[in-house]
Design an enzyme around this catalytic site. Structure first.
Site, PDB file in Angstrom:
ATOM      1  CB  CYS A 176      -0.939  -0.011   1.203  1.00 47.26           C
ATOM      2  SG  CYS A 176      -2.389   1.045   1.002  1.00 47.26           S
TER       3      CYS A 176
ATOM      4  CB  SER B 165      -5.191   9.973  -3.683  1.00 44.45           C
ATOM      5  OG  SER B 165      -5.304   8.692  -4.262  1.00 44.45           O
TER       6      SER B 165
END
Length: 558
Positions: free
Chosen positions: A126, A472
């Site tokens: 991640c 993001s």
């Protein structure tokens, strides 16, 4: 004491009569007499049930351990934390996201340094745990390999997590019914693996492979695949070979290797977070790297990948045509990569790529060099009176290269999201979100919720968004982040007022606030720094120690 140079760290922990208590403890964990004579390989696992990105990594860690054991080592699996950006985005909890990168690096360094592991495998899946793993390995500087946990499969209808974020924005505009949002929500994230576009996880996996710290192909494999299991076993074995050759991260993570990583990130249209993380990783290993390096390299490297969020394809589709290896070979043959860089295979990058086959003729995911999506980098380093120490923009070409509009100022992500969803933001606005920097947030949250709301409301080409926070990898549109100095430190972004004209030019790489210098001086004289939002705990400690985003937002700076 043994003279086995492969055991320079474990021998002081387990050899000799004085270490009988240490051996007694380790026998309880499964060590045998023979194991005490083997190099110890720590397997740093980021497994948890917190997020689908990492929910399968316990199994991958066991595979890596078996690979190390079969090659003559003794594996020891240990865990570090992970958090989920996708779950926490848009909440106060997201402030812990970038903080977790430092915690992960600290914990890997702490465990391996204490236990005396001779080599390491780190498995991440991640956004923050991947650079955190690399930073931990770099600090220790022991023979090491990184393994990517792999990408998720797409949901039905070519959906992924960003599809859900943008469906929410479409609902607020009235373009989707609630039941349609629920339908996307229930299928878009079908199982284990990292988010499926060229978002931060897949960007960083690709960058780490380009750096030479993972085995060839590791960055472009499905999380649920035999290829990924084999990658883990091979990584465990590779550490033993690195121990034999005494090849350490400092031998691999050179300036030229970082230039290779930047090149690959640009060609793949990767996340702006790569700038932050590569700067931090370079700092950790002692390699000089600056924002100017991204500009310099970006002038000669085109964007070739038609991948989400700005493009069409998912990582699983890139996996199916050969991953990033054929792209790297093309870049190498064009003279855009340093082929003599050492990698964890013990061979150079050029040697690793020598027998790589080209992409299939019929594929449309990776463009030819003479037909790029954009002739130069999408990662633009901007300067100007609004960002005198730099800012990072992601301009793929779909958004245009110039935006001028009136400031619509918000002092938190939450306020901005409400303003966007309730229609307070209109075409022609430059949304300004401040006090979200590394110290001001603290934690430099990603602005995925507001950018997704903008896209969902159909304003992607009509509104720009700037922030001292970050984005993001799933964010797209005309966005500029990492504005420094940040608002908490009295940077110019703290002085912007509603209605001020802001001009962003991604050709001249400038970001300009159309307010006179005298007016800015007067505003600064009236400005007062907000009180710290946290005075105890990890966020308070982070705010006291973190450096500028333009230097990687590290907590162990000079």
């Amino acid at each position: 004491m043994t003279e086995d140079k492969r055991r320079r760290y474990s021998a002081p922990v387990v050899d000799g009569i004085a270490k009988a208590p240490s051996r007694a403890m380790l026998r309880a964990t499964g060590f045998t007499d023979e194991d005490f004579q083997k190099p110890q390989v720590g397997i740093a696992s980021t497994w948890s049930r917190v997020t689908p990105c990492n929910m399968h990594i316990d199994g991958l860690a066991r595979e890596a351990g078996e690979g190390a054991d079969a090659a003559g080592g003794k594996s020891v699996i240990f865990n570090t934390i992970t958090i989920s950006d996708g779950i926490a985005n848009g909440t106060e909890g997201m402030k812990y996201s970038l903080v977790s990168r430092e915690v992960i690096a600290d914990s890997i360094e702490t465990v391996a340094g204490c236990e005396g592991f001779d080599g390491l495998v780190a498995i991440g899946g991640c956004d923050k745990n991947m650079p955190g793993c690399l930073m931990g390995l770099a600090r220790l500087n022991r023979p090491s390999v990184f393994v990517y946990g792999g990408t998720i499969k797409p949901g039905p209808g070519h959906t992924d997590l960003i599809s859900v974020f943008e469906a929410v924005g479409a609902y607020t505009k009235g373009d989707k019914r609630l039941i349609e949002v629920e339908q996307v929500e229930k299928v878009a994230v079908p199982g284990p693996g990292s988010c499926g576009g060229m978002y931060t996880a897949n960007t960083m996996a690709s960058a780490i492979e380009a750096l030479g710290m993972s085995l060839p192909g590791s960055s472009a494999q499905n999380a649920e695949s035999e290829d990924k299991l084999a990658d883990c076993r091979a990584a465990g074995a590779a550490v033993l070979d690195l121990l034999e050759r005494d090849i350490k991260p400092s031998d691999i993570l050179t300036r030229e290797a970082f230039e290779n990583a930047i090149t690959v990130v640009i060609a793949l249209a990767g996340s702006t977070n790569a700038v932050l993380h590569l700067m931090a990783m370079a700092h950790t290993i002692g390699v000089p790297l600056s924002l100017e390096d991204f500009t310099r390299i970006g002038k000669r490297v085109p964007v070739l990948a038609d991948v989400r969020p700005s493009g069409h394809y998912l990582m699983s589709e890139l996996v199916a045509i050969g991953g990033i290896q054929p792209l790297m070979k093309t870049l190498l043959e064009e003279g855009l990569l340093h082929g003599d860089c050492l990698t964890v295979t013990g061979r150079t990058l050029a040697e690793n790529l020598a027998k790589v086959a080209p992409y299939p003729d019929e594929q449309n995911i990776i463009r030819a060099l003479d037909n790029p999506i954009k002739k130069d980098s999408h990662l633009r380093i901007l300067y100007g009176n609004l960002a005198p120490a730099g800012a990072v923009a992601k301009i793929t070409g779909h958004e245009g290269t110039h935006f001028s509009g009136k400031a619509r100022v918000f002092s938190s992500e939450e306020d901005a999201t409400v303003g966007i969803m309730e229609g307070a933001v209109v075409a022609g606005d430059v949304v300004v979100i401040r006090y979200e920097g590394p110290r001001g947030g603290p934690g430099m949250r990603e602005m995925l919720t507001p950018t997704s709301a903008i896209m969902g409301r159909g304003l992607g080409k009509d509104v720009a968004l700037i922030t001292d926070g970050r984005f993001s990898g799933g964010s797209h549109g005309f966005v500029v982040g990492h504005i420094t100095p940040e608002a908490q430190e009295g940077g110019p972004i703290a002085l912007v007022e509603d209605g001020d004209e802001i001009v962003i030019d991604a050709e001249s790489n400038t970001i300009t606030l159309k307010v006179s210098e005298q007016t800015m001086i007067e505003r600064h004289a009236r400005w007062q720094a907000p009180a710290p939002r946290y005075t105890r705990g990890v966020l308070a400690k982070y705010a006291r120690t973190v450096g500028s985003a333009s230097l990687g937002a590290v907590t162990d700076g000079d």
